[in-house]
Design a protein around this motif. Structure first.
Motif, mmCIF file in Angstrom:
data_model
loop_
_atom_site.group_PDB
_atom_site.id
_atom_site.type_symbol
_atom_site.label_atom_id
_atom_site.label_comp_id
_atom_site.label_asym_id
_atom_site.label_seq_id
_atom_site.Cartn_x
_atom_site.Cartn_y
_atom_site.Cartn_z
ATOM 1 N N THR A 32 -46.072 26.694 -14.607
ATOM 2 C CA THR A 32 -45.996 27.688 -13.556
ATOM 3 C C THR A 32 -46.094 29.063 -14.169
ATOM 4 O O THR A 32 -45.870 29.239 -15.377
ATOM 5 N N THR A 33 -46.465 30.026 -13.383
ATOM 6 C CA THR A 33 -46.438 31.420 -13.838
ATOM 7 C C THR A 33 -45.223 32.142 -13.267
ATOM 8 O O THR A 33 -45.117 33.365 -13.373
ATOM 9 N N ASN A 34 -44.308 31.388 -12.702
ATOM 10 C CA ASN A 34 -43.108 31.953 -12.090
ATOM 11 C C ASN A 34 -42.172 32.485 -13.175
ATOM 12 O O ASN A 34 -41.611 31.722 -13.962
ATOM 13 N N ALA A 35 -42.009 33.798 -13.226
ATOM 14 C CA ALA A 35 -41.200 34.420 -14.278
ATOM 15 C C ALA A 35 -39.734 34.031 -14.184
ATOM 16 O O ALA A 35 -38.973 34.252 -15.138
ATOM 17 N N THR A 36 -39.322 33.425 -13.076
ATOM 18 C CA THR A 36 -37.946 32.934 -12.967
ATOM 19 C C THR A 36 -37.662 31.904 -14.050
ATOM 20 O O THR A 36 -36.523 31.750 -14.487
ATOM 21 N N TYR A 37 -38.707 31.207 -14.491
ATOM 22 C CA TYR A 37 -38.551 30.140 -15.477
ATOM 23 C C TYR A 37 -39.110 30.540 -16.839
ATOM 24 O O TYR A 37 -39.536 29.696 -17.612
ATOM 25 N N LYS A 38 -39.099 31.833 -17.147
ATOM 26 C CA LYS A 38 -39.546 32.322 -18.448
ATOM 27 C C LYS A 38 -38.511 31.982 -19.510
ATOM 28 O O LYS A 38 -37.318 32.250 -19.350
ATOM 29 N N ILE A 39 -38.967 31.366 -20.581
ATOM 30 C CA ILE A 39 -38.114 30.893 -21.671
ATOM 31 C C ILE A 39 -38.758 31.297 -22.997
ATOM 32 O O ILE A 39 -39.880 31.801 -23.010
ATOM 33 N N PRO A 40 -38.098 31.074 -24.127
ATOM 34 C CA PRO A 40 -38.789 31.301 -25.399
ATOM 35 C C PRO A 40 -40.067 30.461 -25.466
ATOM 36 O O PRO A 40 -40.060 29.279 -25.146
ATOM 37 N N GLY A 41 -41.165 31.088 -25.850
ATOM 38 C CA GLY A 41 -42.415 30.343 -25.981
ATOM 39 C C GLY A 41 -43.167 30.136 -24.687
ATOM 40 O O GLY A 41 -44.043 29.282 -24.623
ATOM 41 N N GLY A 42 -42.853 30.889 -23.634
ATOM 42 C CA GLY A 42 -43.627 30.781 -22.409
ATOM 43 C C GLY A 42 -42.789 30.488 -21.184
ATOM 44 O O GLY A 42 -41.813 31.167 -20.880
ATOM 45 N N ILE A 43 -43.184 29.418 -20.471
ATOM 46 C CA ILE A 43 -42.540 28.995 -19.236
ATOM 47 C C ILE A 43 -42.144 27.532 -19.403
ATOM 48 O O ILE A 43 -42.711 26.806 -20.217
ATOM 49 N N VAL A 44 -41.158 27.075 -18.624
ATOM 50 C CA VAL A 44 -40.755 25.679 -18.700
ATOM 51 C C VAL A 44 -41.911 24.751 -18.324
ATOM 52 O O VAL A 44 -42.830 25.129 -17.595
ATOM 53 N N ILE A 45 -41.863 23.522 -18.845
ATOM 54 C CA ILE A 45 -42.754 22.458 -18.397
ATOM 55 C C ILE A 45 -41.993 21.693 -17.324
ATOM 56 O O ILE A 45 -40.894 21.196 -17.575
ATOM 57 N N SER A 46 -42.564 21.607 -16.135
ATOM 58 C CA SER A 46 -41.794 21.084 -15.009
ATOM 59 C C SER A 46 -42.504 19.927 -14.334
ATOM 60 O O SER A 46 -43.736 19.822 -14.355
ATOM 61 N N ALA A 47 -41.693 19.052 -13.747
ATOM 62 C CA ALA A 47 -42.195 18.001 -12.863
ATOM 63 C C ALA A 47 -41.472 18.175 -11.542
ATOM 64 O O ALA A 47 -40.279 17.896 -11.434
ATOM 65 N N THR A 48 -42.182 18.677 -10.568
ATOM 66 C CA THR A 48 -41.559 19.009 -9.292
ATOM 67 C C THR A 48 -41.901 18.024 -8.192
ATOM 68 O O THR A 48 -41.371 18.107 -7.101
ATOM 69 N N SER A 49 -42.799 17.091 -8.488
ATOM 70 C CA SER A 49 -43.154 16.089 -7.491
ATOM 71 C C SER A 49 -43.627 14.829 -8.183
ATOM 72 O O SER A 49 -44.003 14.852 -9.346
ATOM 73 N N GLY A 50 -43.592 13.712 -7.478
ATOM 74 C CA GLY A 50 -44.088 12.461 -8.036
ATOM 75 C C GLY A 50 -43.121 11.842 -9.010
ATOM 76 O O GLY A 50 -43.143 12.119 -10.200
ATOM 77 N N ALA A 51 -42.249 10.980 -8.524
ATOM 78 C CA ALA A 51 -41.202 10.398 -9.361
ATOM 79 C C ALA A 51 -41.750 9.550 -10.498
ATOM 80 O O ALA A 51 -41.041 9.257 -11.453
ATOM 81 N N ASN A 52 -43.019 9.151 -10.414
ATOM 82 C CA ASN A 52 -43.591 8.316 -11.470
ATOM 83 C C ASN A 52 -44.426 9.121 -12.468
ATOM 84 O O ASN A 52 -45.168 8.544 -13.257
ATOM 85 N N SER A 53 -44.322 10.437 -12.420
ATOM 86 C CA SER A 53 -45.072 11.257 -13.371
ATOM 87 C C SER A 53 -44.502 11.095 -14.775
ATOM 88 O O SER A 53 -43.296 11.201 -14.981
ATOM 89 N N GLU A 54 -45.382 10.858 -15.727
ATOM 90 C CA GLU A 54 -44.958 10.589 -17.100
ATOM 91 C C GLU A 54 -45.557 11.605 -18.061
ATOM 92 O O GLU A 54 -46.712 12.001 -17.927
ATOM 93 N N MET A 55 -44.757 12.021 -19.027
ATOM 94 C CA MET A 55 -45.212 12.855 -20.137
ATOM 95 C C MET A 55 -44.781 12.163 -21.420
ATOM 96 O O MET A 55 -43.600 11.836 -21.582
ATOM 97 N N VAL A 56 -45.718 11.918 -22.330
ATOM 98 C CA VAL A 56 -45.447 11.160 -23.552
ATOM 99 C C VAL A 56 -45.823 11.987 -24.770
ATOM 100 O O VAL A 56 -46.941 12.511 -24.859
#
Length: 395
Positions: A136-160
């Motif tokens: 996201t480009t939402n500055a609310t979630y600005k952290i060191p190194g950019g923005i958070v990596i988020s999963a906001t939908s789809g309970a079966n979404s996988e990141m490996v």
């Protein structure tokens, strides 16, 4: 009283005792050309970290703060073609021989601007099913190194994430919203629970045996937010190179505290690093000709990092295109050198061998006017490697 020494043994004795009869001085590192302030005093924390790593008692963490060059942009065929996997931080882990190193860690999304960029920025990351993991480009979630990596939908979404070397632990940095499920090598899934709202939380995952693993993350309940992953081994200690580069960032972004408890300014010194390498100011020099504000920002970072027990290295960036830009960049690099000398920071000057963009580009090291190509990233990695080798030789 000085002991009698025969002429035959005078050279040996001189290496053990100084001319006043005391113990010989501990050797200082021999700085490579273009590297300044490379002393034991300026690198005491880093040396202690290297000694612990060699004794196999603890990892030594090296944290890379930077912009798109630290992310690794243009190391591949295009900007977001595996930059983290091909850029100088990962290349450095392969080039180092004086220490055992690994680049199995990252913080932030590199400030990748969309889901496509996120999914191609690191060849060690895969997204087998679902479309929920994004950025996201939402500055609310600005952290060191950019923005958070988020999963906001789809309970079966996988990141490996598949590790390039043997590990048995992973520190996952995350926010508390939602529930993250994790599993290793296709095994059973466990939920990450607990944590404190409003700050970055760290959960340590036991991956089992010391081996190459594939860690799968999935959003089980509601939206989840991942800040970063740092993998390591309890069996084999390494110098852990942690990439926290963020595309298009200035020094100002690293001091930003607007997003509260998980903001960059509140956390860049909080990852247990013995050494922090700051590779910034290309974007600063394009934004403002006077380096004063940027140097004040760097000094604030140096002060905070020192308070957190990290040594600091400053990098003078490689040449960028444009005659007017060249003059401004020369002023910035001179200011960085002066700042390092005044505050005990090692400085690596990437313009020492290539004083102009014409020379840099003529050596086939430029991908464009701002970024190195793969060979350019190799050059940067080797400049840092030479400085680490010099410290490792006396650690």
């Amino acid at each position: 009283m000085r002991a009698f020494v025969s002429p035959l043994f005078e050279p040996l004795a001189a290496s053990l005792f100084d001319r006043r009869g005391g113990a010989a001085a501990v050797p200082e590192p021999v700085a490579p050309t273009g590297v300044y302030n490379l002393t034991r005093a300026n690198n005491a924390k880093f040396i202690a970290g290297l000694q612990a790593q060699r004794a196999n008692t603890a990892d030594c963490r090296v944290f890379f703060i930077g912009d798109s060059n630290t992310v690794g942009l243009r190391a591949g065929a295009s900007s977001w073609a595996n930059p983290r996997g091909l850029g100088y931080v990962t290349q450095l882990s392969d080039l180092l021989t004086s220490v055992t190193a690994s680049a199995t860690g990252f913080i932030g999304n590199g400030n990748s601007g969309n889901q496509t960029q996120l999914r191609t920025m690191d060849g060690r990351l895969a997204f087998p099913t679902g479309s929920g993991w994004a950025t996201t480009t939402n500055a609310t979630y600005k952290i060191p190194g950019g923005i958070v990596i988020s999963a906001t939908s789809g309970a079966n979404s996988e990141m490996v994430f598949t590790t390039p070397d043997a590990v048995d632990r992973c520190d996952i940095y995350h926010l508390t919203s939602g529930t993250i499920g994790w599993s290793v090598d296709g095994g059973s899934e466990t939920a990450i629970t607990g944590g404190t709202a409003g700050v970055i939380n760290k959960s340590t995952l036991d991956l089992g045996s010391n081996a190459i693993h594939a860690l799968k993350l999935r959003n089980l309940i509601n939206a989840v937010f991942v800040v970063g992953l740092i993998f390591y081994s309890t069996m084999t200690k390494r110098v852990r190179l942690i990439n926290a580069g963020a595309f298009n960032w200035l020094t100002d972004d690293w001091l930003d505290t607007a997003s509260g408890g998980w903001s960059p300014g509140s956390n860049y010194a909080s990852f247990g690093q013995e050494l922090t390498v700051i590779h910034l100011t290309i974007n600063d020099s394009n934004a403002r000709a006077d380096p004063a504000t940027s140097m004040a920002n760097l000094l604030a970072m140096i002060t905070a990092l020192r308070a957190a027990n990290s040594d600091v290295w400053l990098i003078c960036p490689q040449p960028i295109s444009g005659a007017a830009t060249q003059t401004v960049q020369n002023n910035y690099n001179a200011a960085i050198k002066a700042l390092g000398a005044a505050h005990g920071c090692t400085v690596i000057d990437l313009m020492h061998d290539y004083a102009t963009y014409a020379a840099w580009s003529g050596a086939s090291l430029a991908a464009d006017g701002l970024h190195p190509n793969f060979a350019g990233h190799t050059y940067v990695a080797n400049r840092i490697r030479a400085a680490i080798d010099a410290i490792a030789a006396v650690a």
